[in-house]
Design an enzyme around this catalytic site. Sequence first.
Site, mmCIF file in Angstrom:
data_model
loop_
_atom_site.group_PDB
_atom_site.id
_atom_site.type_symbol
_atom_site.label_atom_id
_atom_site.label_comp_id
_atom_site.label_asym_id
_atom_site.label_seq_id
_atom_site.Cartn_x
_atom_site.Cartn_y
_atom_site.Cartn_z
ATOM 1 N N ASN A 176 -1.047 -9.333 3.452
ATOM 2 C CA ASN A 176 -2.065 -9.247 2.427
ATOM 3 C C ASN A 176 -1.410 -9.765 1.043
ATOM 4 O O ASN A 176 -2.180 -10.479 0.343
ATOM 5 C CB ASN A 176 -2.530 -7.771 1.897
ATOM 6 C CG ASN A 176 -1.484 -6.727 1.874
ATOM 7 O OD1 ASN A 176 -0.271 -7.063 2.212
ATOM 8 N ND2 ASN A 176 -1.854 -5.727 1.054
ATOM 9 N N GLU A 273 7.308 0.551 3.193
ATOM 10 C CA GLU A 273 6.216 0.679 2.216
ATOM 11 C C GLU A 273 4.862 0.552 2.935
ATOM 12 O O GLU A 273 4.397 -0.293 3.741
ATOM 13 C CB GLU A 273 6.268 -0.670 1.475
ATOM 14 C CG GLU A 273 7.549 -0.862 0.456
ATOM 15 C CD GLU A 273 7.184 -0.027 -0.928
ATOM 16 O OE1 GLU A 273 5.983 0.282 -1.033
ATOM 17 O OE2 GLU A 273 8.200 0.337 -1.361
ATOM 18 N N CYS A 307 -2.748 -2.154 -0.421
ATOM 19 C CA CYS A 307 -2.268 -0.969 -0.020
ATOM 20 C C CYS A 307 -2.421 -0.073 -1.105
ATOM 21 O O CYS A 307 -2.854 1.295 -0.549
ATOM 22 C CB CYS A 307 -0.656 -0.906 0.178
ATOM 23 S SG CYS A 307 0.336 -1.561 -1.058
ATOM 24 N N GLU A 486 10.507 -0.366 -3.920
ATOM 25 C CA GLU A 486 10.793 -1.912 -4.293
ATOM 26 C C GLU A 486 10.409 -1.902 -5.731
ATOM 27 O O GLU A 486 9.931 -1.214 -6.339
ATOM 28 C CB GLU A 486 9.591 -2.893 -3.375
ATOM 29 C CG GLU A 486 10.031 -2.599 -1.675
ATOM 30 C CD GLU A 486 9.284 -3.683 -0.941
ATOM 31 O OE1 GLU A 486 8.087 -4.014 -1.303
ATOM 32 O OE2 GLU A 486 10.111 -3.961 -0.103
HETATM 33 P P1 NAD Z 1 0.734 -3.709 10.617
HETATM 34 O O1 NAD Z 1 1.539 -2.444 10.473
HETATM 35 O O2 NAD Z 1 -0.152 -4.032 11.885
HETATM 36 O O3 NAD Z 1 1.841 -4.954 10.825
HETATM 37 C C1 NAD Z 1 3.007 -5.154 9.754
HETATM 38 C C2 NAD Z 1 3.850 -5.920 10.361
HETATM 39 O O4 NAD Z 1 4.608 -5.170 11.463
HETATM 40 C C3 NAD Z 1 3.609 -7.086 11.087
HETATM 41 O O5 NAD Z 1 4.362 -8.289 10.688
HETATM 42 C C4 NAD Z 1 3.560 -7.129 12.587
HETATM 43 O O6 NAD Z 1 3.469 -8.254 13.145
HETATM 44 C C5 NAD Z 1 4.620 -6.062 12.535
HETATM 45 N N1 NAD Z 1 4.788 -5.076 13.672
HETATM 46 C C6 NAD Z 1 3.779 -4.640 14.243
HETATM 47 N N2 NAD Z 1 4.082 -3.757 15.314
HETATM 48 C C7 NAD Z 1 5.548 -3.773 15.203
HETATM 49 C C8 NAD Z 1 6.508 -3.052 15.926
HETATM 50 N N3 NAD Z 1 6.229 -2.190 17.090
HETATM 51 N N4 NAD Z 1 7.793 -3.302 15.482
HETATM 52 C C9 NAD Z 1 8.106 -3.864 14.644
HETATM 53 N N5 NAD Z 1 7.138 -4.826 13.818
HETATM 54 C C10 NAD Z 1 5.767 -4.659 14.120
HETATM 55 O O7 NAD Z 1 0.178 -3.931 9.135
HETATM 56 P P2 NAD Z 1 -0.720 -4.928 8.686
HETATM 57 O O8 NAD Z 1 -1.978 -4.969 9.167
HETATM 58 O O9 NAD Z 1 -0.199 -6.321 8.885
HETATM 59 O O10 NAD Z 1 -0.854 -4.680 7.120
HETATM 60 C C11 NAD Z 1 -1.779 -3.707 6.577
HETATM 61 C C12 NAD Z 1 -1.091 -2.459 6.302
HETATM 62 O O11 NAD Z 1 0.245 -2.491 5.251
HETATM 63 C C13 NAD Z 1 -1.988 -1.389 5.540
HETATM 64 O O12 NAD Z 1 -1.673 -0.134 6.200
HETATM 65 C C14 NAD Z 1 -1.519 -1.623 3.919
HETATM 66 O O13 NAD Z 1 -1.609 -0.340 3.302
HETATM 67 C C15 NAD Z 1 -0.022 -1.527 4.338
HETATM 68 N N6 NAD Z 1 0.663 -2.311 3.212
HETATM 69 C C16 NAD Z 1 1.484 -1.536 2.545
HETATM 70 C C17 NAD Z 1 2.201 -2.032 1.008
HETATM 71 C C18 NAD Z 1 2.954 -1.220 0.465
HETATM 72 O O14 NAD Z 1 3.524 -1.688 -0.190
HETATM 73 N N7 NAD Z 1 3.062 0.175 0.475
HETATM 74 C C19 NAD Z 1 1.851 -3.446 0.881
HETATM 75 C C20 NAD Z 1 1.038 -4.089 1.824
HETATM 76 C C21 NAD Z 1 0.420 -3.600 2.947
#
Ligand code: NAD
Length: 516
Positions: A176, A273, A307, A486
């Site tokens: 995002n 995060e 998020c 962060e």
């Molecule tokens: P996701 O968990 O599906 O994927 C995040 C990343 O993890 C991707 O790069 C993905 O390829 C990788 N990944 C997936 N499975 C993995 C594994 N088993 N081991 C290691 N890496 C793996 O999340 P998303 O759909 O990309 O992002 C949306 C989520 O991120 C939402 O829940 C959002 O709230 C959260 N988010 C949090 C913050 C924060 O700062 N707290 C910021 C942005 C997004």
Amino acid sequence: MWGASCARGATSSAGWPGMRAIATDVTHGPWNWLAGQRTTPLDALGNWANIEPRSGRVLASIPMSGPQEVDRAVTTAQAAFPAWSRLSGTERGRFLSAAALKMREHLEDIARLDVIDNGKPIWEARLDMETVIGSLEYYGALAASFNGQHVRMPDGSFALVTREPYGVVGGVGAWNYPLQTCTWKAAPALACGNTFVYKPSQFTPITAVILGEILKEVGVPDGVFNVIQGDGSTGALLTQHPGCSKLSFTGSVPTGIKIMQAGAVGVRNVTLELGGKSPLIVFDDANLKNAVKGALMANFLTQGEVCSNGTRVFVQKGIYGKFLHEFVNQAQKMKAGDPLAEDTTIGATINEEHAQKVLGFIERAKKEGVTVECGGERIQLESELANGYYLSPCIITNCTDTMEIAREEVFGSVACVFPFETEDEVIRRANDTPFGLAGGVFTNDLTRAHRVINALEAGTCWINTFNLAPSEVPFGGVKMSGIGRENGTVAMEFYSQMKTIYVEMNDVDCGLLYQD
Ligand code: NAD
């Protein structure tokens, strides 16, 4: 998420006067960045079709790095670690400050790349770039003054407490805020003397590599910053690699749990995060216009894919009707269009699957009996944009706290508005969630604002605003929304470990153990 100054097509290098060695072609790789250059992976787990959300067109087919390539990336970062960690903080900071200046020179072009990759409106992408530059500036300035402690002991002895880098940090990010997520990890990690391997989300692979090119351009030694592409399988290979001494992850709770499990092997430190379902509380005495602006910022930036969004909007009964009327009015004024156009406020959702997921939440909520006050529908644009993924911002009422739409993170432009009567009631309802990323309150009563924020179980809170995230202040969650922070000086602590050194200035006193 934006800095404090405001609320959170292919380009060719020929169009970038003065910018040497920075490729911006979004259709041709290579896409990995290792040892200071774009590289083709040694092995691949398959290819990923990178799709442009605004048009639905396939931009490129990107190899997903396999075990040999992940190992090469970590080994490359390990090799660069001794020299990088031996530099003084001032020297490392100088590189980051120079990178910030270089980024600013090319802000517009890089913002456009983030739009192509992510689908968000260009004016938002520009603000995201400010937070990227802000992070490089902030940790560039901080690196020199990140010092340890001197502790006096009896008779002139003393102890030193130093902060040491971990070694190689393995970073994995969400889609995002593509470049922001990468930079918020890389800047403090590098400032502390670590080297870095980053795996961007497979949905937004383009701009992390550009950061590599910028860092090289300002002289950061090869191997200090590296990027490997791939989906979760590549992410798992990276986070399970024993050569990563510290893991830093931004993404969903379920993946965060897997990262923590990977970290447990080898007892490695993790920063997480994760997601949220944050409350935004509007009291009767709030400034109505500001509260509506806050609710828009809390729900409809970046297609709602934020998020920290305040998707549970609690509004006190006395102001409920007026607030809802104006919130819906403003949401209906938002304009879907080409994310690259200046007046667009509704950009493209990241992909078809995610658009269906968001619509699925809305359909199930309707079946549970909610009222859809506006939006929640597919928007069909024309010509080049006809196959993009556009959804109208959705405001829902008449939902209960226990419905799926009120409990699960939708990660799309869907706000639920709930009436409430008393302060105690709203605090109880706001905290009734396993998440704890963020929270906000709008009121003109200063003591009430602090009393309510004090009671919220959330890591990042706002009073009379929402979703600001400047580099200077820590950002992160409690409960299932994460571990660590962060931004702010505290991020330096999360990217370094403590070493205590006791120095004896006198003869050793070991009691009766030693007999003359
Ligand atoms: P996701 O968990 O599906 O994927 C995040 C990343 O993890 C991707 O790069 C993905 O390829 C990788 N990944 C997936 N499975 C993995 C594994 N088993 N081991 C290691 N890496 C793996 O999340 P998303 O759909 O990309 O992002 C949306 C989520 O991120 C939402 O829940 C959002 O709230 C959260 N988010 C949090 C913050 C924060 O700062 N707290 C910021 C942005 C997004």
